[in-house]
Motif scaffolding. Structure first.
Motif, mmCIF file in Angstrom:
data_model
loop_
_atom_site.group_PDB
_atom_site.id
_atom_site.type_symbol
_atom_site.label_atom_id
_atom_site.label_comp_id
_atom_site.label_asym_id
_atom_site.label_seq_id
_atom_site.Cartn_x
_atom_site.Cartn_y
_atom_site.Cartn_z
ATOM 1 N N VAL A 1 73.845 -50.135 -31.158
ATOM 2 C CA VAL A 1 73.218 -51.220 -32.105
ATOM 3 C C VAL A 1 72.734 -52.548 -31.649
ATOM 4 C CG1 VAL A 1 73.600 -52.106 -34.428
ATOM 5 C CG2 VAL A 1 74.744 -49.905 -34.192
ATOM 6 N N TRP A 2 73.560 -52.974 -30.955
ATOM 7 C CA TRP A 2 72.968 -54.148 -30.128
ATOM 8 C C TRP A 2 71.770 -54.022 -29.527
ATOM 9 C CZ3 TRP A 2 75.281 -59.037 -30.301
ATOM 10 C CH2 TRP A 2 74.881 -60.111 -29.118
ATOM 11 N N ARG A 3 71.572 -52.966 -28.985
ATOM 12 C CA ARG A 3 70.196 -52.504 -28.207
ATOM 13 C C ARG A 3 69.074 -52.486 -29.039
ATOM 14 N NH1 ARG A 3 71.776 -51.447 -22.489
ATOM 15 N NH2 ARG A 3 74.368 -51.441 -22.705
ATOM 16 N N GLY A 4 69.396 -52.171 -30.115
ATOM 17 C CA GLY A 4 68.115 -52.005 -31.169
ATOM 18 C C GLY A 4 68.330 -50.807 -32.256
ATOM 19 N N LEU A 5 69.268 -49.916 -32.181
ATOM 20 C CA LEU A 5 69.272 -48.632 -32.846
ATOM 21 C C LEU A 5 69.604 -48.767 -34.257
ATOM 22 C CD1 LEU A 5 70.553 -46.355 -30.119
ATOM 23 C CD2 LEU A 5 68.162 -46.323 -30.911
ATOM 24 N N ALA A 6 68.770 -49.432 -34.993
ATOM 25 C CA ALA A 6 69.158 -49.660 -36.311
ATOM 26 C C ALA A 6 67.699 -49.804 -37.274
ATOM 27 C CB ALA A 6 69.904 -50.979 -36.720
ATOM 28 N N GLY A 7 67.699 -49.272 -38.303
ATOM 29 C CA GLY A 7 66.461 -49.428 -39.427
ATOM 30 C C GLY A 7 66.462 -49.400 -40.807
ATOM 31 N N PHE A 8 65.828 -49.802 -41.629
ATOM 32 C CA PHE A 8 65.843 -49.459 -43.065
ATOM 33 C C PHE A 8 65.631 -47.953 -43.412
ATOM 34 C CE2 PHE A 8 65.506 -53.975 -43.104
ATOM 35 C CZ PHE A 8 66.616 -54.487 -43.892
ATOM 36 N N PHE A 9 66.270 -47.691 -44.658
ATOM 37 C CA PHE A 9 65.864 -46.425 -45.157
ATOM 38 C C PHE A 9 66.203 -46.899 -46.718
ATOM 39 C CE2 PHE A 9 66.843 -42.124 -46.973
ATOM 40 C CZ PHE A 9 66.359 -41.343 -45.835
ATOM 41 N N LEU A 10 64.959 -46.750 -47.687
ATOM 42 C CA LEU A 10 64.969 -47.179 -48.923
ATOM 43 C C LEU A 10 64.912 -45.990 -49.688
ATOM 44 C CD1 LEU A 10 62.386 -50.163 -48.710
ATOM 45 C CD2 LEU A 10 64.927 -50.167 -48.104
ATOM 46 N N VAL A 11 65.834 -45.968 -50.735
ATOM 47 C CA VAL A 11 65.761 -44.793 -51.813
ATOM 48 C C VAL A 11 65.132 -45.579 -53.118
ATOM 49 C CG1 VAL A 11 67.027 -43.154 -52.925
ATOM 50 C CG2 VAL A 11 67.702 -43.727 -50.702
ATOM 51 N N ARG A 12 64.356 -44.847 -53.542
ATOM 52 C CA ARG A 12 63.774 -45.260 -54.607
ATOM 53 C C ARG A 12 63.831 -44.159 -55.834
ATOM 54 N NH1 ARG A 12 60.380 -49.550 -53.288
ATOM 55 N NH2 ARG A 12 59.881 -49.677 -50.941
ATOM 56 N N ASP A 13 64.016 -44.705 -57.121
ATOM 57 C CA ASP A 13 64.079 -43.816 -58.003
ATOM 58 C C ASP A 13 63.415 -44.275 -59.478
ATOM 59 O OD1 ASP A 13 65.662 -45.584 -59.445
ATOM 60 O OD2 ASP A 13 67.457 -44.296 -59.361
ATOM 61 N N ALA A 14 63.176 -43.540 -60.336
ATOM 62 C CA ALA A 14 62.387 -43.748 -61.669
ATOM 63 C C ALA A 14 63.018 -44.830 -62.465
ATOM 64 C CB ALA A 14 62.044 -42.484 -62.613
ATOM 65 N N GLU A 15 64.422 -44.719 -62.408
ATOM 66 C CA GLU A 15 64.888 -45.973 -63.465
ATOM 67 C C GLU A 15 64.601 -47.193 -62.821
ATOM 68 O OE1 GLU A 15 68.836 -46.791 -62.366
ATOM 69 O OE2 GLU A 15 69.422 -47.363 -64.677
ATOM 70 N N GLU A 16 64.798 -47.335 -61.487
ATOM 71 C CA GLU A 16 64.446 -48.751 -61.027
ATOM 72 C C GLU A 16 62.771 -48.972 -60.940
ATOM 73 O OE1 GLU A 16 66.190 -50.446 -57.067
ATOM 74 O OE2 GLU A 16 64.104 -49.869 -56.655
ATOM 75 N N GLU A 17 61.839 -48.055 -60.865
ATOM 76 C CA GLU A 17 60.452 -48.287 -60.845
ATOM 77 C C GLU A 17 59.899 -48.627 -62.328
ATOM 78 O OE1 GLU A 17 59.147 -45.595 -57.051
ATOM 79 O OE2 GLU A 17 59.229 -44.775 -58.785
#
Ligand code: C2O
Ligand code: CU
Ligand code: CU
Length: 490
Positions: A176-192
């Motif tokens: 992870v220190w070397r860089g293996l990480a990213g975002f994964f966003l879950v959206r749904d109708a309630e929030e939108e």
């Protein structure tokens, strides 16, 4: 237990005293428990707020059909510019750090085909995902160099800010220190359906610390051949440069409008206490497991490694020309700075923060079938020193709990030093901290910080899938030194 781990443990046992007498400051292995330790950069570092905040690119599906979106992702080495004028070798998903952001929808399958273009095995885990066991990234489910694996995420879960990262047994901290990480966003109708800031004013911020050698590389103590390096840092590796989305102390130009920031502490071992300077309100609207029931105005947001906070900052409270710093009250000197917002324009703003955001069912302790105790401590093991849960190091061959699918359980977690504890699969609610019930309505979490010498009771219901999952400390050095336990949902 594999040979690598056995060697490490032996090394820890033999090397420990040497490391201490060699001057490991604030980290004595004799008589007290090791604390995280600062790794100092030797590279010339930029002045804060001179680099623009990058935003990770959005991953494009390689195909979509009626049932799913399919992504091809390669974990590979790349040379990138993190410090101005220097090249840094990273390991990144898609060759970038952070990796590309995956945009997903609740209830719609997302399949990530991970190709390992690295010279080392990797494992990918979706942190906060409710994922069947074969796709959850169990630490020994290795994707070997030159091979690939499909991670199949049903995403039967509410909208939330998740992240994906390496999870290889004994090596998560370095990878992870070397860089293996990213975002994964879950959206749904309630929030939108809510009028929250969106589009360009919905910004994920991955905050993590790193250190840089003179040539721009990001050395990790375990990977050096200096004897004693790894054990000197067994309390956790702290970097002296604070990166946001992979840039050192960046600046973001903002309009006089509301912004939603999805804050993630992606650091190996550093907790943050985030606040605005010269001052201002941060409105927290969500946590690890998605929206809160109602917005909470606060001056400070604390995030342990692995935790997330969804917040709104309203820059219309400032004037054009104002510069507002995001500070880390838990850090000193340069590590007390995180990033800066420069207000440079007016803008129309149709967003609002509704008084009611969502509903969160309160799990009732009276419905709990089982209470289990887990003690997080350092200790000797197999002739070395490491981090243990109930006195035992991680062993993929052993399950320490077998909750039944559908059951509600209370888990009582106790610490010696601070440990951010994370459960795979099962989102939980905090019932008590040192016997005191937290104020306010319940919220869904997947990571909770145990401060020094605390007992935190959490309550969770094991729904979703049967199979093998882990609970572990999200201080990645603790995790790699065995502070992990398997539970099997039966
Ligand atoms: Cu974020 Cu098991 O990890
Ligand atoms: Cu996880
Ligand atoms: Cu820990």
């Amino acid at each position: 237990m594999n040979p690598t781990r056995r060697q490490t443990l032996r090394l820890l046992g033999l090397g420990a005293v040497g490391a201490v007498t060699a001057g490991a400051s604030g980290c004595s292995l004799i008589g007290s428990t090791p604390q995280p330790r600062l790794l100092r950069s030797t590279a010339p570092l930029p002045a804060p707020f001179t680099v623009a905040l990058p935003s990770p690119e959005t991953a494009r599906p390689s195909r979509t059909d009626g049932s799913a979106d399919y992504y091809d992702l390669t974990a590979r080495r790349a040379d990138v510019e993190i410090l101005p004028g220097l090249r840094t070798g990273i390991w990144g998903y898609g060759g970038s750090f952070p990796g590309p952001t995956i945009q997903a929808r609740s209830g719609r399958r997302t399949v990530v085909r991970l190709f390992n273009g690295l010279g080392e095995p990797t494992v990918m885990h979706l942190h906060g995902g409710r994922t069947p066991p074969e796709s959850d990234g169990y630490p020994t489910d290795l994707v070997r160099p030159g091979t690939r694996r499909d991670y199949d995420f049903p995403l039967e879960q509410r909208a939330a800010t998740l992240w994906y990262h390496d999870h290889r047994m004994d090596h998560t901290g370095s990878q992870v220190w070397r860089g293996l990480a990213g975002f994964f966003l879950v959206r749904d109708a309630e929030e939108e359906a809510l009028p929250l800031p969106s589009g360009e004013r919905d910004i994920p911020l991955m905050i993590c610390d790193r250190s840089f050698a003179e040539d721009g590389s990001m050395p990790y103590p375990a990977a050096t051949d200096r004897p004693g390096a790894r054990e000197a840092f067994m309390g956790g590796v702290l970097g002296d440069v604070i990166l946001v989305n992979g840039a050192p102390w960046p600046q973001l130009r903002v309009a006089r409008a509301r912004y939603r920031f999805r804050l993630l502490n992606g650091s190996n071992a550093r907790p943050y206490e985030l606040a605005l300077a010269p001052g201002g309100t941060i409105v927290r609207i969500g946590g690890d497991g998605g929206l809160l029931t109602a917005p909470q105005g606060t001056r400070q947001v604390r995030l342990a490694p692995g935790e997330r906070a969804d917040v709104i900052v309203d820059f219309s409270a400032y004037r054009i020309g104002d510069q507002i710093e995001l500070r880390n009250l838990a850090g000193d000197g340069p590590q007390a700075k995180v990033m800066r917002f420069a207000v440079d324009r007016d803008a129309r703003d149709d967003s609002a923060i509704p008084r009611t955001l969502s509903t969160v069912e309160r799990l009732d302790p009276a419905g709990a079938k089982t209470v289990r105790d887990f003690e997080f401590t350092s200790g000797g093991m197999h002739g070395g020193t490491g981090w243990l849960i109930n006195g035992k190091p991680f062993d993929p061959g052993r399950a320490d709990a077998r909750p039944r699918l559908g059951d509600t359980e209370i888990w009582r977690l106790t610490s010696d030093v601070a440990h951010p504890v994370h459960l795979h699969l099962a989102h939980f609610q905090v019932l008590s901290v040192n016997g005191e019930r937290p104020a306010g309505p319940p919220e869904w979490k997947d990571t909770v910080e145990l401060r020094e010498a605390q007992t935190v009771e959490i309550i969770t219901r094991f729904t979703g899938y049967r199979g093998r999952y882990v609970m572990h400390c999200h201080n990645l050095e603790h995790e790699d030194m065995a502070m992990m336990s398997t539970f099997e949902v039966v």
